[in-house]
Motif scaffolding. Structure first.
Motif, PDB file in Angstrom:
ATOM      1  N   UNK A   1       0.831  -1.184   0.000  1.00  0.00           N
ATOM      2  CA  UNK A   1       0.000   0.000   0.000  1.00  0.00           C
ATOM      3  C   UNK A   1       0.874   1.246   0.000  1.00  0.00           C
ATOM      4  N   UNK A   2       0.324   2.279  -0.595  1.00  0.00           N
ATOM      5  CA  UNK A   2       1.044   3.553  -0.646  1.00  0.00           C
ATOM      6  C   UNK A   2       0.963   4.255   0.700  1.00  0.00           C
ATOM      7  N   UNK A   3       1.843   5.161   0.876  1.00  0.00           N
ATOM      8  CA  UNK A   3       1.882   5.943   2.094  1.00  0.00           C
ATOM      9  C   UNK A   3       0.763   6.990   2.049  1.00  0.00           C
ATOM     10  N   UNK A   4      -0.216   6.946   2.966  1.00  0.00           N
ATOM     11  CA  UNK A   4      -1.332   7.897   2.927  1.00  0.00           C
ATOM     12  C   UNK A   4      -0.899   9.362   3.054  1.00  0.00           C
ATOM     13  N   UNK A   5       0.248   9.606   3.654  1.00  0.00           N
ATOM     14  CA  UNK A   5       0.710  10.985   3.792  1.00  0.00           C
ATOM     15  C   UNK A   5       1.115  11.580   2.445  1.00  0.00           C
ATOM     16  N   UNK A   6       1.347  10.733   1.453  1.00  0.00           N
ATOM     17  CA  UNK A   6       1.765  11.213   0.134  1.00  0.00           C
ATOM     18  C   UNK A   6       0.602  11.311  -0.847  1.00  0.00           C
ATOM     19  N   UNK A   7      -0.632  11.145  -0.378  1.00  0.00           N
ATOM     20  CA  UNK A   7      -1.788  11.188  -1.276  1.00  0.00           C
ATOM     21  C   UNK A   7      -1.967  12.557  -1.927  1.00  0.00           C
ATOM     22  N   UNK A   8      -1.539  13.602  -1.291  1.00  0.00           N
ATOM     23  CA  UNK A   8      -1.702  14.942  -1.846  1.00  0.00           C
ATOM     24  C   UNK A   8      -0.913  15.132  -3.127  1.00  0.00           C
ATOM     25  N   UNK A   9       0.078  14.300  -3.372  1.00  0.00           N
ATOM     26  CA  UNK A   9       0.937  14.467  -4.546  1.00  0.00           C
ATOM     27  C   UNK A   9       0.214  14.180  -5.858  1.00  0.00           C
ATOM     28  N   UNK A  14      -2.563  15.714 -11.536  1.00  0.00           N
ATOM     29  CA  UNK A  14      -3.913  15.979 -12.036  1.00  0.00           C
ATOM     30  C   UNK A  14      -4.331  17.364 -11.586  1.00  0.00           C
ATOM     31  N   UNK A  15      -4.607  18.229 -12.541  1.00  0.00           N
ATOM     32  CA  UNK A  15      -5.042  19.582 -12.227  1.00  0.00           C
ATOM     33  C   UNK A  15      -6.568  19.622 -12.275  1.00  0.00           C
ATOM     34  N   UNK A  20     -11.900  19.149 -14.417  1.00  0.00           N
ATOM     35  CA  UNK A  20     -13.207  19.074 -13.782  1.00  0.00           C
ATOM     36  C   UNK A  20     -14.332  19.499 -14.713  1.00  0.00           C
ATOM     37  N   UNK A  21     -14.143  20.558 -15.465  1.00  0.00           N
ATOM     38  CA  UNK A  21     -15.182  21.026 -16.390  1.00  0.00           C
ATOM     39  C   UNK A  21     -15.458  19.999 -17.486  1.00  0.00           C
ATOM     40  N   UNK A  22     -14.463  19.420 -18.149  1.00  0.00           N
ATOM     41  CA  UNK A  22     -14.772  18.387 -19.147  1.00  0.00           C
ATOM     42  C   UNK A  22     -15.440  17.148 -18.550  1.00  0.00           C
TER      43      UNK A  22
END
Length: 57
Positions: A1-9, A14-15, A20-22
């Motif tokens: 599993x990935x490190x949850x603290x790095x989820x913000x990366x 992804x911008x 979001x609009x498309x």
């Protein structure tokens, strides 16, 4: 599993302002197509169904 603290990366890749609009437009188009297909079906077309007459007692 990935490190949850790095989820913000993921937001560095992804911008949301760009995608979001498309995504919303695609979802709206899908909803419209599904509704048109359902209303076009004789089984589920409540708009063209004959009005039921309720007898007054």
């Amino acid at each position: 599993m990935a490190n949850p603290q790095d989820d913000w990366k993921i937001w560095l890749v992804i911008n949301p302002a760009k995608y979001l609009v498309p995504i919303w437009i695609a979802v709206l188009a899908t909803v419209v197509v599904i509704h048109v297909a359902v209303i076009g079906s004789p089984k589920y077309n409540f708009l063209a169904a004959p009005a039921k007459v309720v007898a007054a007692k």
